[in-house]
Design an enzyme around this catalytic site. Sequence first.
Site, short mmCIF file in Angstrom:
data_model
loop_
_atom_site.label_atom_id
_atom_site.label_comp_id
_atom_site.label_asym_id
_atom_site.label_seq_id
_atom_site.Cartn_x
_atom_site.Cartn_y
_atom_site.Cartn_z
N ARG A 225 100.29 -0.40 -68.41
CA ARG A 225 99.80 -1.80 -67.40
C ARG A 225 100.01 -2.93 -68.19
NH1 ARG A 225 99.40 1.19 -63.64
NH2 ARG A 225 97.74 1.81 -62.37
N GLU A 254 101.86 -9.08 -61.13
CA GLU A 254 102.64 -8.27 -60.07
C GLU A 254 102.62 -8.81 -58.73
OE1 GLU A 254 102.32 -4.14 -60.79
OE2 GLU A 254 102.64 -4.38 -62.92
N HIS A 273 107.13 -1.61 -60.79
CA HIS A 273 105.97 -0.69 -60.89
C HIS A 273 106.22 0.60 -60.01
CE1 HIS A 273 101.49 -0.61 -61.65
NE2 HIS A 273 102.01 0.81 -61.61
P1 NAD Z 1 95.61 9.95 -69.30
O1 NAD Z 1 94.20 9.72 -69.13
O2 NAD Z 1 96.15 11.50 -69.17
O3 NAD Z 1 96.03 9.48 -70.61
C1 NAD Z 1 95.79 7.99 -71.30
C2 NAD Z 1 95.69 8.42 -72.72
O4 NAD Z 1 95.61 7.32 -73.56
C3 NAD Z 1 94.41 9.43 -73.33
O5 NAD Z 1 94.94 10.34 -73.98
C4 NAD Z 1 93.66 8.33 -73.65
O6 NAD Z 1 92.90 9.22 -74.85
C5 NAD Z 1 94.50 7.46 -74.49
N1 NAD Z 1 93.63 6.10 -74.67
C6 NAD Z 1 92.86 5.35 -74.19
N2 NAD Z 1 92.56 4.35 -74.89
C7 NAD Z 1 93.34 4.65 -76.23
C8 NAD Z 1 93.44 3.62 -77.29
N3 NAD Z 1 92.81 2.34 -77.41
N4 NAD Z 1 94.28 4.01 -78.22
C9 NAD Z 1 94.97 5.01 -77.99
N5 NAD Z 1 94.93 5.98 -76.90
C10 NAD Z 1 94.01 5.61 -75.83
O7 NAD Z 1 96.37 9.00 -68.16
P2 NAD Z 1 97.73 9.01 -67.93
O8 NAD Z 1 98.05 9.76 -66.62
O9 NAD Z 1 98.85 9.20 -68.95
O10 NAD Z 1 98.11 7.42 -67.30
C11 NAD Z 1 97.99 6.43 -68.50
C12 NAD Z 1 98.11 5.20 -67.77
O11 NAD Z 1 99.40 4.97 -67.28
C13 NAD Z 1 97.12 4.75 -66.65
O12 NAD Z 1 95.83 4.49 -66.72
C14 NAD Z 1 97.94 3.90 -65.68
O13 NAD Z 1 97.59 2.62 -66.14
C15 NAD Z 1 99.45 4.23 -65.97
N6 NAD Z 1 100.38 4.62 -65.29
C16 NAD Z 1 101.41 4.00 -65.01
C17 NAD Z 1 102.25 4.56 -63.92
C18 NAD Z 1 103.48 3.60 -63.58
O14 NAD Z 1 104.01 3.81 -62.41
N7 NAD Z 1 103.87 2.91 -64.39
C19 NAD Z 1 101.95 5.90 -63.55
C20 NAD Z 1 100.86 6.52 -64.19
C21 NAD Z 1 100.24 6.05 -64.85
#
Ligand code: NAD
Length: 307
Positions: A225, A254, A273
């Site tokens: 994000r 955005e 995005h």
């Molecule tokens: P997920 O829940 O599978 O993985 C997120 C990981 O981050 C988890 O393992 C969590 O423990 C870890 N985490 C949280 N806070 C942390 C910190 N302070 N330090 C280290 N690790 C930490 O989620 P995901 O499906 O992998 O998605 C992650 C993020 O990516 C979403 O929240 C979203 O904002 C973003 N995303 C973006 C797109 C895009 O189109 N660019 C698509 C999907 C997800």
Amino acid sequence: REIALLGIHDSVGGVFPPTELADELADLPVPVEVVDTDGTDTCDAVVTRKYDDSFLELEWVHSIQAGVDRFPFDEFEANDVILTNSTGIHDRTVGETVAGYLLAFSRRLHTAIAAQQDRRWERPEWDEAFTLPGKTACVLGTGTLGSGVADTLGSLGVHVTGVRRSGDPVPGFEAVFPTEDRHAAVADADFVIVTLPLTDDTHHLADAEFFDAMRDDAYFVNVGRGSIVDESALVDALESDSIEGAGLDVFETEPLPAESPLWEMDEVIITPHCAAFTVDYFRDVGGLVRENVERLAADESVVNRVI
Ligand code: NAD
């Protein structure tokens, strides 16, 4: 919970036609209808991309995105509304987008495309192109996105390390560091890749000090994000050549404002995005929604529950 009508909010239209998902779910025991915001008051649940206050009257809200940082968690809790997200489905799409950035940078495709716009036949300097095997990538976040990135880059011969809160090992990562050691973790990496969710803890986690810790020939990638990155610190790092370049899918504002200096930078690739876009997106979301409709009907706990 009683779901008599499931709405597909028209905001999902930013990612796929709402009717595709409605058709995909047409065989559910619950009627499914495409609705606009006014239409949600006839529903008990919605599948949505955007948030609206009227959703606080519903039983269940499903976000078609993994990131739910724009949803007011406290109000969902206070109103006893279930919130679920779409984590778990973006591993390969985002993994391939990140591999695309890395291949563009290494094989100089972004400069070739820029030259093509002006009909310029311009080869890279002899020492600009490189190959990926043996390079190193440090991935912040080892969840769905992080693991998808590790898997995709691993198959291209990149050595992948990770950063997670506990620092405990994760399959697919050669080494894992705890979040507080992130500056040491990124110090040797050719590529630094953010796949984190936006939370109070990750807001501006990539700041001036973070970019200082990176090598000056390293590339930065953000598919998490926008606000995880202090964007002005990133611009400073790029302008002062304290990092080499960046692949960016998400931004503090955005759409990225026209006046952002990032648009004009040669070693920056901007995608709007869409790192997780795929023609199958509605099917992947449909699988999650179907499962939760069945679980709610059976009075079982739902998957991907956030609140
Ligand atoms: P997920 O829940 O599978 O993985 C997120 C990981 O981050 C988890 O393992 C969590 O423990 C870890 N985490 C949280 N806070 C942390 C910190 N302070 N330090 C280290 N690790 C930490 O989620 P995901 O499906 O992998 O998605 C992650 C993020 O990516 C979403 O929240 C979203 O904002 C973003 N995303 C973006 C797109 C895009 O189109 N660019 C698509 C999907 C997800």
